[in-house]
Design a protein around this motif. Sequence first.
Motif, PDB file in Angstrom:
ATOM      1  N   ARG A 126       0.825  -1.200   0.000  1.00 23.31           N
ATOM      2  CA  ARG A 126       0.000   0.000   0.000  1.00 23.31           C
ATOM      3  C   ARG A 126       0.863   1.255   0.000  1.00 23.31           C
ATOM      4  O   ARG A 126       0.551   2.241  -0.690  1.00 23.31           O
ATOM      5  N   LEU A 130       0.966   4.224  -3.082  1.00 25.32           N
ATOM      6  CA  LEU A 130       0.696   5.633  -2.804  1.00 25.32           C
ATOM      7  C   LEU A 130       1.939   6.491  -2.983  1.00 25.32           C
ATOM      8  O   LEU A 130       1.933   7.495  -3.711  1.00 25.32           O
ATOM      9  N   HIS A 182       2.687   0.911  13.790  1.00 27.04           N
ATOM     10  CA  HIS A 182       1.478   0.721  12.993  1.00 27.04           C
ATOM     11  C   HIS A 182       1.758  -0.238  11.843  1.00 27.04           C
ATOM     12  O   HIS A 182       2.669  -0.004  11.049  1.00 27.04           O
ATOM     13  N   SER A 184      -0.755  -1.015   9.709  1.00 29.20           N
ATOM     14  CA  SER A 184      -1.767  -0.713   8.698  1.00 29.20           C
ATOM     15  C   SER A 184      -1.640   0.760   8.339  1.00 29.20           C
ATOM     16  O   SER A 184      -1.320   1.599   9.189  1.00 29.20           O
ATOM     17  N   LEU A 185      -1.882   1.072   7.073  1.00 30.75           N
ATOM     18  CA  LEU A 185      -1.757   2.451   6.594  1.00 30.75           C
ATOM     19  C   LEU A 185      -2.976   3.249   7.018  1.00 30.75           C
ATOM     20  O   LEU A 185      -4.087   3.011   6.541  1.00 30.75           O
ATOM     21  N   ARG A 186      -2.770   4.192   7.918  1.00 31.66           N
ATOM     22  CA  ARG A 186      -3.887   4.992   8.427  1.00 31.66           C
ATOM     23  C   ARG A 186      -4.353   5.999   7.383  1.00 31.66           C
ATOM     24  O   ARG A 186      -3.542   6.603   6.683  1.00 31.66           O
ATOM     25  N   ARG A 187      -5.661   6.170   7.295  1.00 29.19           N
ATOM     26  CA  ARG A 187      -6.237   7.067   6.290  1.00 29.19           C
ATOM     27  C   ARG A 187      -5.767   8.497   6.483  1.00 29.19           C
ATOM     28  O   ARG A 187      -5.519   9.209   5.512  1.00 29.19           O
ATOM     29  N   ARG A 188      -5.624   8.922   7.722  1.00 28.46           N
ATOM     30  CA  ARG A 188      -5.233  10.314   7.972  1.00 28.46           C
ATOM     31  C   ARG A 188      -3.793  10.591   7.548  1.00 28.46           C
ATOM     32  O   ARG A 188      -3.410  11.755   7.345  1.00 28.46           O
ATOM     33  N   ASP A 189      -2.983   9.548   7.408  1.00 27.78           N
ATOM     34  CA  ASP A 189      -1.591   9.736   7.002  1.00 27.78           C
ATOM     35  C   ASP A 189      -1.430   9.837   5.483  1.00 27.78           C
ATOM     36  O   ASP A 189      -0.413  10.338   4.995  1.00 27.78           O
ATOM     37  N   GLN A 190      -2.394   9.354   4.733  1.00 28.31           N
ATOM     38  CA  GLN A 190      -2.226   9.219   3.284  1.00 28.31           C
ATOM     39  C   GLN A 190      -2.015  10.545   2.554  1.00 28.31           C
ATOM     40  O   GLN A 190      -1.119  10.641   1.706  1.00 28.31           O
ATOM     41  N   PRO A 191      -2.802  11.599   2.822  1.00 28.35           N
ATOM     42  CA  PRO A 191      -2.547  12.869   2.116  1.00 28.35           C
ATOM     43  C   PRO A 191      -1.158  13.436   2.413  1.00 28.35           C
ATOM     44  O   PRO A 191      -0.500  13.966   1.500  1.00 28.35           O
ATOM     45  N   TYR A 224       5.659   3.875  11.918  1.00 30.95           N
ATOM     46  CA  TYR A 224       5.567   2.645  11.128  1.00 30.95           C
ATOM     47  C   TYR A 224       6.819   1.790  11.359  1.00 30.95           C
ATOM     48  O   TYR A 224       7.864   2.312  11.743  1.00 30.95           O
TER      49      TYR A 224
END
Length: 301
Positions: A126, A130, A182, A184-191, A224
């Motif tokens: 993932r 990204l 972590h 799992s890739l947190r949604r808040r970190d993606q941007p 991570y």
Amino acid sequence: MNNTPEPLANKPSFPWRKALYTAALALLIPLIILAVFVEDPIELILGYGQFFLLGLAGAIVANSTGAGGGVVFIPAFTSMGVVGVSALGTSLAIQSFGMTAGSISWLHSIHTHQHGGKQAVKLTHRLLLLAGLSSVAGMLSAQYLFAAPTWPVDAIFKVFSIIFGLVLLFTILQRKAQSHTHYSLRRRDQPLIALVCFFGGVITSWISVGSGEWLAILLFFLGYPTMVVVCVAVCISSMTVLVGLPYHIWVVDSVSWKILLFAAPAAVVGGSIARLLAQRLGPVRLKTFFAVWVLATGLAM
């Protein structure tokens, strides 16, 4: 939030036989070129043979810490009189060999579940998707859409090295105070990851380093797993320089092929063994040394 402690990296015995086979195969190509296509190979070796050691050292540093080889190549090229776009293009070309070899080694270790099992594999995939798309977009945008900076490469590199060294030291100290990891890739970190990688790709187009370095700092700071972070940073650096290299071959013709002849095989060897050295020495100690070294390089340039 996952409070599971990050698993310790395995410390396998060093596969000397495999390393020797890799070195022999990598050296075979330049030896054939020297024997068949060069009229005076001894003169070429005496003039450019030192770049073999440079390629080896740069690839080991780059692939064991997650940083790009440009942090070694640009200062070395500057001291040797290789400057400007020639230093940039040649650095990208060498990294295309070394970072790709390192990526294969790191991905193999992740997929054989040496660093966190299936969770680490999924997280790696993932992050690569990204961060890879963002870094490649930054590199191509800077090369074909944005105007090149007016500062010389060595001046940009000096500023980058000082900032990068200080931020990395702070991040290492901050990471020691954290106990969570972590997987799992947190949604808040993606941007934030996408933004940092895009601008990292832009910076890489200017000084041949940036995408993997800033991504590693960000992921390390966010908590991570360390070995996944280094793996992803190495792979992103490889993707970025591979995409950026055609511009320097066909558009501006800035690659020194004589330097590449000696440095590229050494970079393949260094990239192949760097992961094993990182596992044995420990990534935190490597990153601490690396941060101090980059900071000192920037201050000395």
